[in-house]
Design a protein around this motif. Structure first.
Motif, PDB file in Angstrom:
ATOM      1  N   ASN A   1       0.929  -1.170   0.023  1.00  0.00           N
ATOM      2  CA  ASN A   1      -0.002   0.012  -0.110  1.00  0.00           C
ATOM      3  C   ASN A   1       0.674   1.329   0.084  1.00  0.00           C
ATOM      4  N   TRP A   2       1.891   1.216   0.794  1.00  0.00           N
ATOM      5  CA  TRP A   2       2.888   2.334   1.077  1.00  0.00           C
ATOM      6  C   TRP A   2       3.629   2.568  -0.542  1.00  0.00           C
ATOM      7  N   LEU A   3       3.793   1.641  -1.347  1.00  0.00           N
ATOM      8  CA  LEU A   3       4.596   1.693  -2.719  1.00  0.00           C
ATOM      9  C   LEU A   3       3.427   2.093  -3.598  1.00  0.00           C
ATOM     10  N   LEU A   4       2.164   1.766  -3.206  1.00  0.00           N
ATOM     11  CA  LEU A   4       1.118   2.149  -4.640  1.00  0.00           C
ATOM     12  C   LEU A   4       0.923   3.726  -4.330  1.00  0.00           C
ATOM     13  N   LYS A   5       0.877   4.064  -3.022  1.00  0.00           N
ATOM     14  CA  LYS A   5       0.650   5.713  -2.690  1.00  0.00           C
ATOM     15  C   LYS A   5       1.998   6.582  -3.203  1.00  0.00           C
ATOM     16  N   ALA A   6       3.052   5.965  -2.896  1.00  0.00           N
ATOM     17  CA  ALA A   6       4.319   6.621  -3.363  1.00  0.00           C
ATOM     18  C   ALA A   6       4.661   6.709  -5.008  1.00  0.00           C
TER      19      ALA A   6
ATOM     20  N   LEU B   1      11.398  10.992 -11.306  1.00  0.00           N
ATOM     21  CA  LEU B   1      10.150  10.557 -10.880  1.00  0.00           C
ATOM     22  C   LEU B   1       9.579   9.211 -11.572  1.00  0.00           C
ATOM     23  N   TRP B   2       9.940   9.355 -12.864  1.00  0.00           N
ATOM     24  CA  TRP B   2       9.442   8.424 -13.675  1.00  0.00           C
ATOM     25  C   TRP B   2      10.232   7.055 -13.322  1.00  0.00           C
ATOM     26  N   VAL B   3      11.635   7.001 -13.161  1.00  0.00           N
ATOM     27  CA  VAL B   3      12.356   6.118 -12.583  1.00  0.00           C
ATOM     28  C   VAL B   3      11.965   5.516 -11.409  1.00  0.00           C
ATOM     29  N   PHE B   4      11.395   6.333 -10.384  1.00  0.00           N
ATOM     30  CA  PHE B   4      11.136   6.123  -9.190  1.00  0.00           C
ATOM     31  C   PHE B   4       9.852   5.248  -9.346  1.00  0.00           C
ATOM     32  N   TRP B   5       8.875   5.608  -9.923  1.00  0.00           N
ATOM     33  CA  TRP B   5       7.544   5.111 -10.339  1.00  0.00           C
ATOM     34  C   TRP B   5       7.596   3.662 -10.771  1.00  0.00           C
ATOM     35  N   ASN B   6       8.865   3.547 -11.650  1.00  0.00           N
ATOM     36  CA  ASN B   6       8.884   2.291 -12.206  1.00  0.00           C
ATOM     37  C   ASN B   6       9.640   1.273 -11.418  1.00  0.00           C
ATOM     38  N   MET B   7      10.654   1.839 -10.421  1.00  0.00           N
ATOM     39  CA  MET B   7      11.230   1.055  -9.643  1.00  0.00           C
ATOM     40  C   MET B   7      10.241   0.646  -8.348  1.00  0.00           C
ATOM     41  N   SER B   8       9.295   1.500  -8.080  1.00  0.00           N
ATOM     42  CA  SER B   8       8.434   1.095  -6.767  1.00  0.00           C
ATOM     43  C   SER B   8       7.504   0.278  -7.359  1.00  0.00           C
ATOM     44  N   GLY B   9       7.062   0.267  -8.586  1.00  0.00           N
ATOM     45  CA  GLY B   9       6.125  -0.520  -9.405  1.00  0.00           C
ATOM     46  C   GLY B   9       6.841  -2.002  -9.549  1.00  0.00           C
ATOM     47  N   ILE B  10       7.820  -2.274  -9.682  1.00  0.00           N
ATOM     48  CA  ILE B  10       8.658  -3.571  -9.899  1.00  0.00           C
ATOM     49  C   ILE B  10       8.477  -4.138  -8.365  1.00  0.00           C
ATOM     50  N   ALA B  11       8.911  -3.191  -7.318  1.00  0.00           N
ATOM     51  CA  ALA B  11       8.872  -3.790  -6.079  1.00  0.00           C
ATOM     52  C   ALA B  11       7.642  -4.174  -5.615  1.00  0.00           C
ATOM     53  N   GLY B  12       6.617  -3.389  -5.736  1.00  0.00           N
ATOM     54  CA  GLY B  12       5.350  -3.669  -5.564  1.00  0.00           C
ATOM     55  C   GLY B  12       4.765  -4.798  -6.280  1.00  0.00           C
ATOM     56  N   SER B  13       5.093  -5.062  -7.359  1.00  0.00           N
ATOM     57  CA  SER B  13       4.613  -6.344  -8.061  1.00  0.00           C
ATOM     58  C   SER B  13       5.241  -7.686  -7.371  1.00  0.00           C
ATOM     59  N   LEU B  14       6.591  -7.447  -7.212  1.00  0.00           N
ATOM     60  CA  LEU B  14       7.056  -8.357  -6.459  1.00  0.00           C
ATOM     61  C   LEU B  14       6.704  -8.778  -4.974  1.00  0.00           C
ATOM     62  N   LEU B  15       6.376  -7.774  -4.336  1.00  0.00           N
ATOM     63  CA  LEU B  15       5.637  -8.090  -3.010  1.00  0.00           C
ATOM     64  C   LEU B  15       4.175  -8.709  -3.152  1.00  0.00           C
ATOM     65  N   ARG B  16       3.551  -8.440  -4.204  1.00  0.00           N
ATOM     66  CA  ARG B  16       2.110  -8.900  -4.438  1.00  0.00           C
ATOM     67  C   ARG B  16       2.497 -10.260  -4.942  1.00  0.00           C
ATOM     68  N   LEU B  17       3.446 -10.860  -5.512  1.00  0.00           N
ATOM     69  CA  LEU B  17       3.630 -11.970  -6.127  1.00  0.00           C
ATOM     70  C   LEU B  17       4.070 -12.813  -4.662  1.00  0.00           C
ATOM     71  N   ARG B  18       4.825 -12.219  -3.720  1.00  0.00           N
ATOM     72  CA  ARG B  18       5.196 -13.116  -2.578  1.00  0.00           C
ATOM     73  C   ARG B  18       3.911 -13.281  -1.740  1.00  0.00           C
ATOM     74  N   GLU B  19       3.134 -12.194  -1.757  1.00  0.00           N
ATOM     75  CA  GLU B  19       2.102 -12.395  -0.826  1.00  0.00           C
ATOM     76  C   GLU B  19       0.924 -13.382  -1.368  1.00  0.00           C
ATOM     77  N   LEU B  20       0.688 -13.327  -2.640  1.00  0.00           N
ATOM     78  CA  LEU B  20      -0.180 -14.562  -3.396  1.00  0.00           C
ATOM     79  C   LEU B  20       0.286 -15.841  -2.999  1.00  0.00           C
ATOM     80  N   ARG B  21       1.976 -16.081  -3.201  1.00  0.00           N
ATOM     81  CA  ARG B  21       2.391 -17.322  -2.900  1.00  0.00           C
ATOM     82  C   ARG B  21       1.940 -17.729  -1.649  1.00  0.00           C
ATOM     83  N   VAL B  22       2.258 -16.911  -0.566  1.00  0.00           N
ATOM     84  CA  VAL B  22       2.083 -17.200   0.867  1.00  0.00           C
ATOM     85  C   VAL B  22       0.673 -17.585   0.989  1.00  0.00           C
TER      86      VAL B  22
END
Length: 152
Positions: A27-32, A93-114
């Protein structure tokens, strides 16, 4: 993140919860991401205006209020330097948006696996639930690939 535009990003910022994820980092990454786009769009549009508007229009309507210094006509180096500064800032800002998008997606994948493992262990993993988890996982994978491909 996901869709584009100030309206979508403002909706993300105003939402108390952004998807029902257990991990607060998601949620923090989505807001960021939303904040980075809320800053990115105006800077990108100002940069574009500095490139496409005739010098006289840009100098008269935009340059005086944005630069803090009225030079009597922004031509050449001053205008280029200002435009390059805008481009640099919105690119960060665009690079930050992309990097936080990658991090958020990886966290989502981990949570879905759990979550899948937890439901399977409890014996509550029906075909419908498994299909829903797969659909969400596929969307997160696609989002990750999209963010990675933006760098190429």
């Amino acid at each position: 993140g996901g869709s584009y535009g100030v309206v979508f990003e403002a909706t993300t910022l105003l939402a108390p919860d952004t998807g029902g994820w257990e991990d607060p980092c998601i949620n923090w990454l989505l807001k960021a991401q939303a904040w980075s786009m809320m800053l990115y769009f105006p800077l990108e549009h100002l940069w574009l205006l500095s490139r496409v508007l005739p010098t006289s229009v840009f100098d008269r309507w935009f340059a005086p209020s944005l630069s803090g210094v009225w030079v009597g006509g922004w031509t050449g180096p001053e205008r280029t330097l200002w435009g390059n500064t805008l481009a640099r800032r919105y690119s960060i800002l665009w690079v930050f948006w992309n990097m936080s998008g990658i991090a958020g997606s990886l966290l989502r994948l981990r949570e879905l696996r759990v979550l899948r493992a937890r439901w399977a262990k409890m014996g509550k993993l029906s075909k419908e639930v498994a299909a829903s988890l797969k659909k969400t996982r596929d969307a997160a994978l696609l989002q990750t690939v999209r963010h990675v491909l933006y760098f190429f």
